[in-house]
Write a protein that holds these residues in place. Structure first.
Motif, PDB file in Angstrom:
ATOM      1  N   ALA C   9     -14.797  28.206  24.537  1.00 45.81           N
ATOM      2  CA  ALA C   9     -16.064  27.511  24.799  1.00 45.81           C
ATOM      3  C   ALA C   9     -17.193  28.131  24.002  1.00 45.81           C
ATOM      4  N   ALA C  14     -18.714  22.831  21.291  1.00 44.51           N
ATOM      5  CA  ALA C  14     -18.596  21.435  21.659  1.00 44.51           C
ATOM      6  C   ALA C  14     -17.188  21.094  22.131  1.00 44.51           C
ATOM      7  N   GLN C  15     -16.298  22.062  21.977  1.00 42.50           N
ATOM      8  CA  GLN C  15     -14.915  21.781  22.322  1.00 42.50           C
ATOM      9  C   GLN C  15     -14.706  21.880  23.827  1.00 42.50           C
ATOM     10  N   ALA C  16     -13.922  20.980  24.357  1.00 37.04           N
ATOM     11  CA  ALA C  16     -13.666  21.006  25.794  1.00 37.04           C
ATOM     12  C   ALA C  16     -12.849  22.242  26.153  1.00 37.04           C
ATOM     13  N   ALA C  17     -13.269  22.916  27.203  1.00 44.60           N
ATOM     14  CA  ALA C  17     -12.499  24.064  27.664  1.00 44.60           C
ATOM     15  C   ALA C  17     -11.546  23.573  28.742  1.00 44.60           C
ATOM     16  N   THR C  44     -19.848  11.081  28.821  1.00 44.34           N
ATOM     17  CA  THR C  44     -20.745  11.589  27.799  1.00 44.34           C
ATOM     18  C   THR C  44     -21.951  10.683  27.773  1.00 44.34           C
TER      19      THR C  44
ATOM     20  N   ASP D 139     -21.536  28.351  29.449  1.00 43.01           N
ATOM     21  CA  ASP D 139     -21.291  27.959  28.064  1.00 43.01           C
ATOM     22  C   ASP D 139     -21.142  26.452  27.937  1.00 43.01           C
ATOM     23  N   GLN D 140     -20.624  25.837  28.997  1.00 42.53           N
ATOM     24  CA  GLN D 140     -20.397  24.399  28.925  1.00 42.53           C
ATOM     25  C   GLN D 140     -21.715  23.667  28.765  1.00 42.53           C
ATOM     26  N   TYR D 145     -21.002  20.880  25.545  1.00 43.81           N
ATOM     27  CA  TYR D 145     -19.735  20.332  26.006  1.00 43.81           C
ATOM     28  C   TYR D 145     -19.887  18.858  26.378  1.00 43.81           C
ATOM     29  N   GLY D 146     -18.895  18.096  26.017  1.00 43.23           N
ATOM     30  CA  GLY D 146     -18.894  16.684  26.415  1.00 43.23           C
ATOM     31  C   GLY D 146     -19.901  15.851  25.650  1.00 43.23           C
ATOM     32  N   TYR D 150     -26.726  20.956  22.208  1.00 45.02           N
ATOM     33  CA  TYR D 150     -26.343  22.334  21.995  1.00 45.02           C
ATOM     34  C   TYR D 150     -27.616  23.158  22.049  1.00 45.02           C
ATOM     35  N   TYR D 343     -19.252  18.471  33.591  1.00 35.89           N
ATOM     36  CA  TYR D 343     -18.743  19.468  32.646  1.00 35.89           C
ATOM     37  C   TYR D 343     -17.315  19.929  32.931  1.00 35.89           C
TER      38      TYR D 343
END
Lengths: 329, 152, 347, 398
Positions: C9, C14-17, C44, D139-140, D145-146, D150, D343
């Protein structure tokens, strides 16, 4: 401070009885007392709404929270809940301060006075072990502290009471409807009231300045002190959070934090009897009580005034005397 | 535009305030402000590193205004109003007196030297006295110098 | 000891964890605890739970995710310097500010979807969120209409032409104007609510052939409180727009309608078939307009509104503009009634 | 896996401090444990389980100044204007009164804006797995994320941060990490995990960053039984926590119980301060304000929290969460319902600080137990609920 009588259980029973009767008779909608926390080292505020729940109420020297803090929010707007409440000596003084300014509605209030022989300084006690303290018990003049490993340490009660309990002049409530248990003897020979303050006063200015900066550096501006304060009653409309007038900025640093605390201090001047609720609410342990006690020391010297003692007295900053012994020049 | 002048203590400093102390005066409209005005009209020599805030009455002053002035960089604050008994609004300065006295007593706790704050009473006719009060006060502050790196 | 790289993460934000539950299971510490089944697919910005797409920032910078687009565009917190080029007084307490970005390239490339908002701010005072209400086709300026109420709006009202402001725009989702093609459009608005719909009205009028009947019901307390008088004249004149302008109480010289917006709406009797109703105005008006629309047998999916909340970041992080799990700043401000009904009532 | 002998600890810290700021738990003047920048010779405290505040401040600063600006008079006659304190209106250039000499700029006010970014390399040393997981979960939201935005300020610091975590040997009674998919030896977000055993610490690198730290010369290979000893410490700690609630179904439960009267009941002793959110390793809400002194100022991002009445207060005076119970409800719903929905991660790592440092010890576990199950209202019909009774009788929340 006189040695403890150790009649906590008796007083506890009495609080429960008084609360039960009041609830049963419909004199109160709910009763605010103290109840057990997440472990046996914590006592927290408890709200009891039915007579069969009064056994949840406790009384012991860990019951530090000043419950009058819960009154400031809604009492001025009748017709609403009738509230029962337990108060210790110092708590009653904040109640008297609120009553002096007619900020609580006596008609809707039922007050159980609790004679108090001193509250344990839980903060100091919990530091005797590095790991978690799970139980604190007080018997006679000993405080037994048990940690999570089951180890127990015995501490002298006198040394681990809250600072202001050691020099407490008013262990019995100044205002109540019923007293739970017998009044304790009010001490005649006073322990030195202002010891810590005088020590601080003796320091050079630069040193005081440094200590202040150090203490307020760690403030996180969570506003627990003002929200826990029974006599700081603007609640949701605090000037510290306002943009106009902008007394305090949003920036969190020693200077702004101290300014914020000054707002608190000056706004409660004359009402605050140094009950210490702000100090105990502070999650980062800033010794706020020192400031508030210093203020009370000065008020005592200036006007021979002690907050929250006499119902009939006018709030000291809402009145004046042409002969005030200062500022004559 | 630097213009060398004399400070109250006789040292020189430039017009832009460098090396000088910042002193705020909070004066009531009816007495002390008029007194200061009178001192000006009478061409009495006054220190000019002094910033005046005029208020309707000293009763309007919250101790926090003074602390705010310090926080924003004042090196000294002087409050002045009507003499007790002479308040334009009859009793404003009696209320002020209690608040200001408490502040004066609390300031040392916060690490302030006592010379940095003073409250006093100067009437509209006391131009001479005003000159003396303000000069002495600023002298006291100048002696201590600017407050730098302080907690508040 | 199993080694899982758990910094995914952080290293590629931006990557899904993985859902935390799965990690606990992989770790083999005592009993593995199961992850709850994901009840809702992750949403989203702009794509709704029902899979419908709405105008988002994606549509403006095609081919990129929002985050990536924003990163490419720079720091989302940094306002773009802009200059006030014109100030149009609308009513006694509303002014429209026309601003141009100082960077001509930014101005050139700027585009937004009708219904999107922007943060207009003054350095030293702060930022506030306003709808961008110039026409999306206007390349000369961005227009924001501001009612003087608080700290920022008062400071804005004190600006003069030539003064500097900071703009962060566009933000949020616009109205799904493309989906509405071929439908009848009904605007119901009151007071300053017109500001949130003006860009959309301009859009539909500029693409008039894409839509069937266009009706605009606009009301205000008095003639003085009507905004965009220059637009109103145009709407009234146009043959292809049914503009109903109303004021609350009769005043001498007023030749248009009199009556509250919901009542006028009911009098107009718009047919719900193939119609989209878009409403904005004071909360109390919206409440009654919704009741009237219900009476007229409009269904929830035909009704759209645009909300306002206190906002700070405007990018779905700072947390205050939520209604349940949705943020007005990124998931809104445009919501259909269907969506609103799913959300907890924290209006 | 490596082994760090106890006597090498200080040398390791010093080694780390050569190339980064080392932040480690240290006691302050009042004996309160905080994460503070470490300097050689300072005493680091690992015995006490948790610091008072989580170390989130080192990545998500409580006060983050990101813009500085100033208005300055430029050009001819600027100084004179300053001098007389004249309020020169900006749209009325001085040029009109006195045309400037050739080549001289007319007086005008200039706005200067400067961005501030600051992300020094740092090692947070000795934080607990729940603290590390706090970062991991945050962090998400800050990492986009998604498809969301940022956050450059958080991420710059986050990417410059190495987390050296320490397995909890002895959880406290308020710990509940295992209930929220965590563990006293959890590895989410952790670069290097130390586990205290006889004579020192075992060290497991979980990332490349962690691997790099093992290059320090003081590390020995793990001896016989040391890995097992570490595993025993971990297993015992894990077993010591009895999960106080079942996390499955909590989001749905909170959704179902949004209007449940028990919210009124549980929030009674809440004083609406922000302590829980400011000691929390996960709470991330913030405010943005401009702070001016005279003609220059800063735009700062400061921590804010959903208990602040002004948090949602709109200019019109309307406040969607005016009542305290709504603010209270928002915190728990955000952690266990809104955030997971957006998230795909919880917003709670189970450190229990919010319980312990709450002035009135509001218990998150109790709230989730009561309201985090599906259809609490059905289980205890609203009519019978005491809270509903009081609420109906008095129409008020304290």
């Amino acid at each position: 401070m006189s040695p403890a009588n150790g009649n906590y259980e008796e007083v506890e029973q009495r609080i429960r009885e008084l609360a039960r009767t009041a609830l049963e008779e419909g004199r109160v909608d709910y009763f605010i007392g103290w109840t057990a926390g997440y472990n046996e080292s914590e006592v927290i505020p408890g709200f009891v709404r039915s007579a069969d729940r009064v056994d949840a109420l406790v009384w012991n020297p860990l019951a530090a929270y000043n419950l009058t803090a819960f009154l400031k929010r809604k009492m001025p707007d009748p017709p609403q809940a009738k509230i029962g409440l337990a108060v210790k000596g110092c708590d009653s003084r904040t109640l008297v301060s609120l009553l002096q300014e007619e900020l609580v509605d006596r008609e809707r209030l039922y007050v159980v006075g609790v004679p108090c022989e001193g509250i344990v300084n839980r903060r100091a006690v919990s530091k005797v072990f590095a790991n978690e303290v799970v139980k604190i018990e007080v018997e006679d003049d000993t405080i037994s502290v048990t940690n999570q490993d089951g180890e127990t340490k015995q501490l002298a009660r006198e040394e681990y009471l809250l600072d202001h309990c050691r020099s407490c002049k008013y262990p019995n409530p100044r205002y109540f409807d019923d007293l739970a248990g017998e009044a304790v003897t009010e001490p005649e020979d006073q322990a030195p009231m202002w010891r810590e303050i005088e020590e601080f006063e003796a320091l050079p200015e630069a040193e005081k300045d440094r200590l202040m900066a150090e203490a307020f550096e760690k403030c996180i501006r969570c506003y627990a002190c003002i929200n826990a304060c029974p006599v700081c009653y603007c609640w949701d409309n605090c000037v510290c959070r306002a943009r106009q007038p902008k007394l305090v900025s949003q920036k969190v640093n020693a200077q702004e934090n101290l300014m914020f605390q000054m707002v608190h201090m000056f706004h409660v001047a004359g009402r605050c009897p140094s009950c210490g609720n702000c100090d105990r609410a502070c999650p980062v342990e800033i010794p706020l009580y020192l400031l508030h006690r210093k203020m009370n020391k000065e008020l005592k010297e200036m006007l021979d005034f002690e907050p929250g003692i006499d119902l009939e007295q006018k709030p000291v900053f809402q009145t004046f005397d042409v002969n005030d012994p200062f500022g004559q020049h | 535009m630097a213009q060398a002048t004399e400070t109250a203590t006789g040292t020189t400093a430039s017009w832009d305030g460098e090396g000088r102390v910042k002193v705020v005066g909070i004066l009531c409209n009816w007495c002390s402000y008029a007194g200061a005005d009178g001192a000006g009209t009478a061409r009495l020599r006054q220190p000019f590193d002094f910033r005046i805030v005029r208020v309707p009455c000293t009763g309007r002053i919250d101790p926090l205004h003074i602390l705010k002035a310090f926080e924003k960089g004042a090196d000294g604050v002087l409050v002045s109003g009507c003499h007790p008994g002479d308040c334009h609004y009859a009793e404003g300065n009696y209320y002020a007196r209690r608040k200001l006295e408490l502040l004066e007593r609390m300031l040392p706790q916060l690490g302030f030297e006592p010379e940095r704050f003073k409250y006093t009473w100067v009437s509209a006719s006391e131009a001479q006295r005003w000159q003396q009060v303000v000069t002495e006060f600023i002298k006291g502050v100048e002696k201590l110098g600017p407050r730098e790196g302080r907690a508040l | 000891m199993a080694k899982n790289d758990k910094r995914k993460a952080a290293s590629s934000p931006a990557q899904a964890a993985d859902f935390p539950g799965r990690e606990a299971a992989a770790r083999g510490n005592g009993e593995a605890r199961k992850a709850p089944a994901a009840r809702n697919p992750v949403k989203t910005g702009g794509v709704q739970s029902d899979g419908r797409r709405r105008m988002t920032i994606d549509d403006i910078r095609p081919g990129a995710t929002i985050a990536a687009a924003r990163n490419a565009a720079g720091n989302p917190y940094l306002p773009e310097p802009a200059t006030v080029v014109e100030i149009v007084p609308e009513t006694h307490n509303i002014k429209s500010f026309r601003v141009r970005f100082d960077d001509e390239a930014v101005m050139e490339n700027f585009s937004f979807a009708p219904g999107q908002v922007g943060q207009l701010g003054i350095f030293g005072v702060g930022e506030s969120t306003f709808a961008i209400n110039s026409s999306p086709s206007t390349k000369e300026y961005l227009q924001f209409s501001v009612m003087r109420t608080g700290e920022v709006t008062t400071a804005l009202h004190n600006l003069s032409v030539g003064d500097k402001v900071g703009v962060r725009a566009p933000m949020g989702c616009g109205f799904p104007v493309d989906e509405w093609k071929g439908k009848k459009i009904l605007y119901v608005m009151g007071g300053i609510g017109s500001a949130a719909l003006r860009a959309t009205i301009h859009y539909t009028l500029e693409h008039r052939d894409d839509y069937e009947d266009v009706t605009i019901i606009y009301g205000a307390r008095s003639p003085e409180d009507l905004t965009y008088k220059y637009d109103i004249d145009d709407w009234v004149e146009r043959k292809d727009v049914n503009a109903v302008i109303t004021i609350d109480r009769e005043v001498p010289g007023w030749d248009k309608r009199v009556g509250f917006v919901p009542a006028v709406l009911e009098e107009e009797q718009p047919r719900p078939k193939d119609t989209i109703a878009i409403t904005c105005g004071p909360p109390i008006m919206i409440k009654f307009v919704l009741q009237s629309l219900e009476k007229l047998q409009f269904t929830d999916d035909q009704i759209y509104t645009t909300l306002e909340k206190r906002m700070k970041c405007g990018i779905g992080i700072c947390g205050r503009c939520n209604m349940g799990p949705r943020y007005v700043c990124v998931d809104g401000p445009v919501f259909s009634m269907t969506e609103l009904r799913e959300l907890p009532d924290e209006m | 896996m490596k082994f760090l002998p106890q006597d090498q600890l200080e040398a390791f810290l010093a080694h780390l401090a050569e190339s980064a700021i080392v932040v480690a738990p240290q006691r302050d003047q009042d004996g309160v444990l905080f994460f503070q920048p470490w300097e050689a010779g300072a005493e680091v405290e690992f015995e006490q389980l948790l610091t008072r505040q989580s170390p989130k401040d080192y990545v998500f600063r409580q006060t983050e100044t990101y813009l500085k600006f100033g208005y300055q008079m430029k050009g001819k006659a600027a100084a004179e204007e300053e001098e007389v304190g004249g309020k020169k209106s900006k749209d009325e250039p001085a040029a009109e009164e006195a045309p400037p000499a050739e080549g001289e700029e007319p007086a005008h006010e200039v706005l200067q804006v400067e961005t501030v970014e600051d992300a020094p390399e740092q090692v947070i040393f000795g934080l607990r797995p729940c603290d590390a997981r706090g970062y991991y979960q945050m962090d998400q939201v800050f990492g986009g994320y998604g498809g969301f935005y940022y956050d450059p300020y958080y991420m710059a610091k986050r990417e410059a941060t190495t987390l050296v975590a320490l397995t909890c040997a002895q959880p406290w009674s308020t710990c509940f990490c295992t209930a929220v998919y965590g563990s006293p030896s959890g590895t989410d977000g952790v670069d290097l995990l130390l586990t205290g055993i006889e004579g020192g610490f075992t060290a497991e690198a979980l990332t490349e960053r962690g691997e790099n730290l093992l290059g320090f010369g003081g590390f020995a290979d793990v001896g016989t039984g040391q890995a097992d000893a570490a595993q025993t410490v971990k297993d015992e700690a894990f077993a010591a926590i009895d999960p106080p609630f079942e996390i499955e179904g909590v989001p749905q439960g909170l959704r179902d119980n949004f209007e449940d009267p028990a919210w009124h009941d549980l929030q009674m002793r809440c004083i609406s301060c922000g302590t829980c959110t400011y000691v929390c390793p996960n709470c991330y809400c913030f405010n943005i304000t401009d702070e001016m002194v005279e003609k220059s100022g800063e735009r700062v991002r400061t921590w804010d929290n959903c208990f602040n009445p002004g948090y949602t207060l709109e200019t019109s005076g309307h406040n969607p969460r005016e009542q305290k119970f709504a603010r209270f409800r928002n915190r728990f719903s955000h952690k266990f319902w809104y955030y997971p929905e957006k998230y795909d991660s919880l917003l709670c790592s189970g450190c229990g600080r919010c319980i312990r440092y709450c002035p009135t010890k509001i218990d998150l576990r109790e709230v989730i137990r009561t309201l985090g199950r599906p259809h609490a209202a059905e289980a205890a019909p609203a009519e019978d609920s005491e809270a509903a009774g009081v609420h109906a009788q008095t129409g008020e929340d304290l």
